[in-house]
Enzyme design. Structure first.
Site, PDB file in Angstrom:
ATOM      1  N   SER A  87       0.812  -1.218   0.000  1.00 23.82           N
ATOM      2  CA  SER A  87       0.000   0.000   0.000  1.00 23.82           C
ATOM      3  C   SER A  87       0.846   1.268   0.000  1.00 23.82           C
ATOM      4  CB  SER A  87      -0.944   0.000   1.203  1.00 23.82           C
ATOM      5  OG  SER A  87      -0.208  -0.005   2.417  1.00 23.82           O
ATOM      6  N   ASP A  98       0.923  -0.087   7.949  1.00 27.23           N
ATOM      7  CA  ASP A  98       2.313  -0.493   8.067  1.00 27.23           C
ATOM      8  C   ASP A  98       3.043  -0.204   6.762  1.00 27.23           C
ATOM      9  OD1 ASP A  98       1.238  -2.353   6.387  1.00 27.23           O
ATOM     10  OD2 ASP A  98       1.742  -4.104   7.597  1.00 27.23           O
ATOM     11  N   ASP A 100       5.461  -2.091   4.140  1.00 28.36           N
ATOM     12  CA  ASP A 100       6.094  -3.322   3.676  1.00 28.36           C
ATOM     13  C   ASP A 100       7.418  -2.947   3.025  1.00 28.36           C
ATOM     14  OD1 ASP A 100       3.940  -5.047   4.414  1.00 28.36           O
ATOM     15  OD2 ASP A 100       2.824  -4.289   2.699  1.00 28.36           O
ATOM     16  N   ASP A 155       7.276  -4.216   8.316  1.00 31.22           N
ATOM     17  CA  ASP A 155       7.515  -5.616   7.966  1.00 31.22           C
ATOM     18  C   ASP A 155       8.707  -5.629   7.017  1.00 31.22           C
ATOM     19  OD1 ASP A 155       5.384  -6.394   9.473  1.00 31.22           O
ATOM     20  OD2 ASP A 155       4.029  -6.717   7.801  1.00 31.22           O
ATOM     21  N   LYS A 219     -10.574  -0.749  -1.058  1.00 36.56           N
ATOM     22  CA  LYS A 219      -9.906  -1.245   0.146  1.00 36.56           C
ATOM     23  C   LYS A 219     -10.757  -0.985   1.386  1.00 36.56           C
ATOM     24  CE  LYS A 219      -5.757  -0.811   1.377  1.00 36.56           C
ATOM     25  NZ  LYS A 219      -4.421  -0.314   1.771  1.00 36.56           N
ATOM     26  N   TYR A 228     -10.963  -8.742   3.694  1.00 35.34           N
ATOM     27  CA  TYR A 228      -9.646  -8.226   3.309  1.00 35.34           C
ATOM     28  C   TYR A 228      -8.604  -8.919   4.170  1.00 35.34           C
ATOM     29  CZ  TYR A 228      -6.100  -4.669   2.088  1.00 35.34           C
ATOM     30  OH  TYR A 228      -4.979  -4.005   1.627  1.00 35.34           O
TER      31      TYR A 228
END
Length: 663
Positions: A87, A98, A100, A155, A219, A228
Site C-alpha cells: 500500500s 504499516d 512493507d 515488515d 480497500k 480483506y
C-alpha cells in the site's frame, strides 16, 4: 500516434466523463477524507524519515556483513538498498498503515547474517527508544523481521541478489530486470517480487491518480465487510489492487467513481475461474526455477477458484487461498455492492452507504467455532499465534467439506487478550475453554512501563556481546526466565494431544508453591528475630515478636497467559440433531502441534463452539447490539383445576448443537 492499449483485451469504453460523473468523483473523494483514509502531511513526512533511517542502517548492515568474508575494498564499496511495496508504494496508505519493506544486498550477504546482525544494528542506530516489538521470524515462509519504528509498523524482508557483487549506487536503479532473479530460490523470488509486482501494477494503469482513489474506496469497502485478508482466505491488498487496475484498463478515461461502480458489475459477472490478467503471462524465461502459473501444466493451479495473476515474472496466483466459503461470501458482498453503487450513482444514496460495517457477529451466524491459541509469554505468543493464524484457513477447508456445513467463514482478524490466573486449574479454563473470568487489562501506566521495559530489554539483549548460545531460542528470541519461576521445575502440562486438561500424575512435582507450610512450622516451632553485636553471641531483639511461619500470609503466584482467539461462523444446512466436527478439529490440531514452533508447556491450542448470544463483549464495537437469547413463549393454560396441576414443559432448543474437539 496510436493510443496505448492497456491489458489483454481492448477497453470496453473510452468515453470521457460527464459533468455528473465528475461531481460523483468529487463526492467520493470527500467521503474518503471524511472516513479518515488519508494521512496528514506530518505523518507522511515521518514515514519518509523512517525509510531514510532504514537506508542508513541497511548500508551499515551490508558493510558489517561484508567485513566477515570480503576484503577491505569490498567493505568500502558495499551498500544496501531499501525498497517498499504494498500500500505504501502504491500510494494508498492511511493512518496506522504499516510499511512493507525489502532489504536488498549483494550476493555474499546471507540470510543468516541478516537475522544475526540486522536486529542489533537496528536498535543501536535508531533513535533511543524508537524500536519496539522487535520480532524476527526466520522460519516464516518468507523470512521476516517485524517491529515498530517510531510508532510505525514495519515488515522487513530480505533478499540477496546472486548476480551482483555490489548494489548500484544509482538512485534510479530498480528491480524490473528479470535477470536479477537468476539463481534465487522460490522464497527469494517471492521476496523480490513484492516490489516488482507493485511497480508493474502502477505501470499498467492508464491514470494512476484515478486508480489510487478508486483503490482507496475498494480497500475501505473490503475492510469494512471483513473480506480483506489473504491469510484468512480472502483477497489481500495486492489482489484487490489488481482487480481495480483491470477495471481501470477497461475504462481508461473514467473517473474513480465510475471505476468503483463498474468494479462491482464486472467482478460479479466475471466468469470464474477465468483468471484476471493485467498483461499476458510470460513463459519460456529460464532465469529462475520458480514455477510460472499454468493451469494446463499444474493441477494445483487448476484448483484456484478466483485466480488473480500477478503481472511480474514469474506470474503467480495472488488468491490461491480462496476456498469455497470465502468465494461465496465475496460474491454476496459484490452483489450488495452493485445495488448500493447503483443507488449512489443515481443520487438515491450517499457514498457512505457503501462503507457500512459487516454484521459477522451481530446477525450473520448463530453458531461459531473459536480457535484459541495461547502462550505463557508474550514473545512466545507473537510467534505461536502468527503460525495458528496462517493455519485457520486449513481448518476452514476441512470443516466446509462436512455434509452438514453450508458455509464456514473465518473472521479476518484475531482478538488478543491477557489473563492472570491464581492456579493451574484456572489456567486450564483459559487455554482449553476460552474462559474470560481471569481477563486482565493493564492500566495505561502499566502499558507504558511495559513498553519502556521492552525497549530496555531489546537493546540489552541484542547488543550484549556476552550472550550465551543457550539463551537464544531457535526463532531468534532471547529467552529470559519469568520472575519468580525456577528453571528446575517446569509447570505441569495442561493439555494432551487431544486437548484435554491433564492433572499432574502422583509423585510428580508441580511448579505451584506448596499448600502447607514446612514441617517445622507446622509443628509450632517459633522463629525469633536476633542480632549479633560482633562478639559472636546471638542476642534476641527486644522489639521482635514471636511469629509462626504458618501465620505468615503466603504470597499468591500469578500465572500470566496470553491468548489470541479466531472466530469461524458456521451456516448449517438441514438442521441435524447434533453436529460432530471432532475428527476434523483433532486432525487439524495434530497438524499444528507437529510443527517445530510448538513448545509443550509454553504453547496451547484449543477449539470450542459457541452460540452468538455467548460471544465476548469485546468483539462488538460501540453502537452494535449483541444477540440475545430468544424469549420463551409461555403456553396459555385453561382456567380449570386439572390444567393448573399440569407441570410446564421445558422448551427444547431450536436447531442443532455443534460439537467440536474441545481442548
Amino acid at each position: 500516434m496510436t493510443e496505448r492499449v492497456y491489458g489483454v483485451t481492448p477497453p470496453i469504453s473510452t468515453a470521457l466523463p460527464t459533468e455528473a460523473e465528475k461531481r460523483m468523483h468529487q463526492a467520493l473523494h470527500e467521503e474518503l477524507r471524511a472516513q479518515g483514509t488519508f494521512e496528514s502531511r506530518a505523518e507522511t513526512e515521518e514515514r519518509k524519515k523512517v525509510i531514510a533511517q532504514l537506508e542508513k542502517i541497511t548500508t551499515a548492515f551490508v558493510k558489517k556483513a561484508t567485513a566477515e568474508t570480503q576484503n577491505s575494498f569490498m567493505v568500502r564499496e558495499a551498500i544496501g538498498r531499501v525498497f517498499t511495496y504494498g500500500s505504501y508504494r502504491l500510494g494508498v496508505y492511511g493512518p496506522g498503515s504499516d510499511i512493507d519493506t525489502l532489504v536488498v544486498a549483494p550476493k555474499h550477504v546471507t540470510t543468516e547474517q541478516y537475522f544475526r546482525l540486522f536486529p542489533p544494528l537496528l536498535v543501536e542506530m535508531a533513535p533511543p527508544g524508537a524500536i519496539t516489538d522487535l520480532t524476527p521470524v526466520p522460519d516464516a515462509f518468507v523470512p521476516i523481521i517485524k517491529f515498530e519504528f517510531s510508532g510505525i509498523s514495519i515488515d522487513l524482508i530480505f533478499c540477496s541478489i546472486k548476480g551482483l557483487t555490489q548494489i548500484p549506487e544509482d538512485k534510479s536503479w530498480n528491480l524490473t530486470d528479470n535477470t536479477l532473479l537468476r539463481g534465487l530460490s522460490e522464497n527469494e523470488v517471492r521476496s523480490l517480487n513484492g516490489t516488482r509486482v507493485t511497480d508493474e501494477i502502477l505501470n499498467l494503469v492508464p491514470e494512476p491518480a484515478t486508480f489510487k482513489l478508486a483503490l482507496r474506496a475498494i480497500k475501505l469497502w473490503a475492510q469494512r465487510k471483513a473480506i480483506y485478508a489473504n491469510i484468512m482466505g480472502f483477497p489481500g491488498g495486492v489482489a484487490w489492487a489488481m482487480l481495480v487496475a483491470r477495471v481501470c484498463q477497461l475504462y481508461p478515461k473514467a473517473t474513480s467513481a465510475v471505476v468503483v461502480n463498474k468494479f462491482f458489475h464486472i467482478m460479479l459477472k466475471w466468469p470464474w475461474p477465468l483468471p484476471v490478467l493485467l498483461k499476458d503471462i510470460e513463459y519460456n524465461i529460464s532465469v529462475t526455477r520458480a514455477p510460472v502459473w499454468n493451469p494446463k501444466l499444474y493441477s494445483s493451479d487448476r484448483n484456484h477458484r478466483m485466480p488473480i495473476i500477478t503481472p511480474a515474472y514469474p506470474a503467480m496466483c495472488a488468491t490461491h487461498n480462496i476456498n469455497r466459503s470465502s468465494k461465496v461470501v465475496i460474491m454476496q458482498e459484490l452483489e450488495k455492492g452493485v445495488q448500493v453503487t447503483e443507488e449512489i450513482m443515481t443520487g438515491r444514496a450517499p457514498w457512505k452507504a457503501l462503507f457500512t460495517k459487516h454484521t459477522f457477529f451481530t446477525s450473520d451466524f448463530r453458531y461459531y467455532l473459536t480457535v484459541i491459541s495461547s502462550s505463557r509469554t508474550k514473545d512466545a505468543q507473537n510467534v505461536w499465534s502468527g503460525f495458528i493464524e496462517s493455519r485457520v484457513r486449513v481448518l476452514v477447508n476441512k470443516i466446509e467439506n462436512h455434509a452438514a456445513i453450508v458455509l464456514a467463514r473465518p473472521f479476518n482478524k484475531g482478538y488478543d487478550r491477557q489473563h492472570r490466573c491464581q492456579n493451574y486449574d484456572q489456567l486450564g479454563e483459559v487455554v482449553t475453554n476460552g474462559s474470560l473470568a481471569y481477563l486482565y487489562k493493564p492500566t495505561p501506566e502499566e502499558e507504558e512501563k511495559a513498553k519502556e521495559e521492552a525497549k530496555t530489554e531489546v537493546k540489552a539483549e541484542l547488543i550484549n556481546a556476552n550472550l550465551k548460545p543457550e539463551s537464544v531460542s531457535q526463532d531468534g528470541q532471547v529467552i529470559k526466565p519469568e520472575p519468580g519461576t525456577k528453571t528446575a521445575t517446569a509447570p505441569p502440562s495442561v493439555t494432551a494431544t487431544d486437548g484435554a486438561v491433564i492433572k499432574p500424575e502422583p509423585g510428580t512435582e508441580s511448579a505451584m508453591p506448596p499448600a502447607a507450610p514446612p514441617a517445622a512450622a507446622a509443628d509450632g516451632v517459633k522463629k525469633e528475630e536476633s542480632t549479633t553485636n560482633g562478639d559472636g553471641v546471638e542476642h534476641k531483639d527486644a522489639n521482635s515478636e514471636e511469629v509462626k511461619l504458618a501465620d505468615i500470609p503466603e504470597k499468591k503466584q500469578e500465572l500470566e497467559v496470553f491468548t489470541t482467539n479466531y472466530y469461524i461462523g458456521l451456516q448449517l444446512g438441514k438442521t441435524p440433531a447434533s453436529l460432530d466436527l471432532s475428527r476434523e478439529v483433532q486432525e487439524w490440531m495434530g497438524m499444528c502441534r507437529s510443527s517445530d514452533l510448538y513448545k509443550e508447556g509454553v504453547n496451547f491450542l484449543a477449539v470450542t463452539h459457541i452460540k452468538n448470544t455467548m460471544l465476548p463483549d469485546d468483539v462488538f464495537e460501540p453502537g452494535e447490539v449483541k444477540p440475545r437469547p430468544p424469549k420463551k413463549k409461555l403456553k396459555r393454560q385453561a382456567p380449570d383445576d386439572s390444567s393448573a396441576q399440569q407441570p410446564t414443559k421445558k422448551s427444547k432448543p431450536v436447531g442443532p448443537t455443534p460439537t467440536a474437539a474441545v481442548s
